[in-house]
Write a protein that holds these residues in place. Structure first.
Motif, short mmCIF file in Angstrom:
data_model
loop_
_atom_site.label_atom_id
_atom_site.label_comp_id
_atom_site.label_asym_id
_atom_site.label_seq_id
_atom_site.Cartn_x
_atom_site.Cartn_y
_atom_site.Cartn_z
N SER A 34 -5.15 47.25 -28.96
CA SER A 34 -3.97 47.25 -28.40
C SER A 34 -3.64 48.55 -27.57
N ALA A 35 -4.72 49.49 -27.38
CA ALA A 35 -4.64 50.79 -26.71
C ALA A 35 -4.20 50.30 -25.35
N GLU A 36 -3.45 51.54 -24.90
CA GLU A 36 -3.24 51.42 -23.41
C GLU A 36 -4.11 51.29 -22.51
N GLN A 37 -4.05 50.30 -21.44
CA GLN A 37 -5.05 50.39 -20.36
C GLN A 37 -4.49 51.06 -19.29
N MET A 38 -5.31 52.15 -19.07
CA MET A 38 -4.88 53.30 -17.99
C MET A 38 -6.15 53.83 -17.59
N VAL A 39 -6.07 54.14 -16.07
CA VAL A 39 -6.86 55.02 -15.43
C VAL A 39 -6.39 55.90 -14.95
N SER A 40 -6.95 57.32 -14.49
CA SER A 40 -6.09 58.19 -13.72
C SER A 40 -7.15 58.49 -12.76
N HIS A 41 -6.62 58.78 -11.57
CA HIS A 41 -7.21 59.28 -10.29
C HIS A 41 -6.58 60.22 -9.75
N GLY A 42 -6.79 61.49 -9.64
CA GLY A 42 -5.89 62.73 -9.08
C GLY A 42 -4.71 62.56 -9.59
N ASP A 43 -3.66 62.32 -8.60
CA ASP A 43 -2.32 62.61 -8.96
C ASP A 43 -1.59 61.10 -9.40
N TYR A 44 -2.54 60.27 -9.48
CA TYR A 44 -2.19 59.03 -9.91
C TYR A 44 -2.64 58.15 -11.28
N MET A 45 -1.72 57.60 -12.10
CA MET A 45 -2.20 56.81 -13.01
C MET A 45 -1.76 55.52 -12.88
N ILE A 46 -2.86 54.78 -13.10
CA ILE A 46 -2.58 53.24 -12.84
C ILE A 46 -2.72 52.42 -14.23
N HIS A 47 -1.66 51.93 -14.65
CA HIS A 47 -1.44 51.23 -15.94
C HIS A 47 -1.72 49.77 -15.36
N TYR A 48 -2.54 49.15 -16.29
CA TYR A 48 -2.51 47.62 -16.06
C TYR A 48 -2.81 46.84 -17.53
N ASN A 49 -2.28 45.75 -17.80
CA ASN A 49 -2.32 44.79 -18.82
C ASN A 49 -2.05 43.29 -18.61
N ALA A 50 -2.80 42.41 -19.30
CA ALA A 50 -2.80 41.17 -19.17
C ALA A 50 -2.42 40.46 -20.26
N PHE A 51 -1.41 39.41 -20.28
CA PHE A 51 -0.81 38.60 -21.16
C PHE A 51 -0.62 37.31 -21.11
N ASN A 52 -0.45 36.38 -22.07
CA ASN A 52 0.12 35.15 -21.79
C ASN A 52 1.75 35.04 -21.42
N SER A 53 1.84 34.16 -20.31
CA SER A 53 2.98 34.03 -19.76
C SER A 53 4.22 33.51 -20.59
N SER A 54 3.68 32.69 -21.70
CA SER A 54 4.60 32.39 -22.67
C SER A 54 5.49 33.65 -23.56
N PHE A 55 4.92 34.66 -23.49
CA PHE A 55 5.28 35.99 -24.20
C PHE A 55 6.61 36.45 -23.53
N ILE A 56 6.80 36.01 -22.32
CA ILE A 56 7.98 36.38 -21.52
C ILE A 56 9.28 35.37 -21.87
N GLN A 57 10.27 35.92 -22.14
CA GLN A 57 11.55 35.32 -22.42
C GLN A 57 11.71 34.24 -21.02
N PRO A 58 12.16 33.03 -21.60
CA PRO A 58 12.58 31.91 -20.36
C PRO A 58 13.57 32.54 -19.23
N ASP A 59 14.58 33.10 -19.69
CA ASP A 59 15.49 33.60 -18.74
C ASP A 59 15.03 34.49 -17.72
N VAL A 60 14.07 35.74 -18.36
CA VAL A 60 13.44 36.76 -17.73
C VAL A 60 12.61 36.08 -16.69
#
Length: 160
Positions: A34-60
């Protein structure tokens, strides 16, 4: 008789120790997973994660036009730029990518930009089958005057 009792105690102690070690190992591995997925390049931090769409609430999901499904997942990407004062701020980027399964079937990812108060991220959706390993290749370009940063990772998905 004494040997049998000592043997049982030894066996019980070994089983208890193995259970403890196994528990610690499982908790360590789950925290790494469950560790954060992130890479750092210079002044930028790029965060990424993939997950099942069913985890999102229906109204959202409905408010953003996201289809929820047991066999559809989402890839979320956000880019933060480090500021001189040590803080970070979300920035726009050109985001492209693809996902490939283990038999080389490819899906191009199309990202939707979501701009909220104090948050900016990109969502792409893709299909999967149960217990499927997918390989992601991303190109994220926060600065149009610089080449895109490449990010690759692999993740297993399950139908929930």
């Amino acid at each position: 008789m004494k040997a049998a009792i000592l043997g049982k105690r030894f066996t019980k102690r070994v089983c208890t120790t193995l259970a403890l070690v196994t528990g610690l190992l499982v908790s360590t591995l789950s925290s790494l997973a469950s560790a954060e997925q992130m890479v750092s390049h210079g002044d930028y931090m790029i965060h990424y994660n993939a997950f099942n769409s069913s985890f999102i609430q229906p109204d959202v999901a409905q408010s953003y036009g996201i289809t929820r499904s047991k066999t559809k997942a989402l890839l979320n990407i956000s880019v933060l730029q480090k500021q001189a004062d040590g803080s970070t701020k979300p920035v726009s980027a050109v985001v492209k990518g693809e996902v490939v399964n283990l038999i080389a079937q490819k899906q191009e990812l199309s990202f939707q930009k979501i701009d909220e108060t104090n948050a900016l991220y990109y969502i792409g959706d893709f299909g999967f089958t149960d217990d499927q390993v997918l390989r992601f290749s991303l190109q994220v370009q926060p600065d149009p005057n610089q080449p895109a940063y490449s990010i690759s990772f692999e993740q297993r998905f399950y139908v929930d």
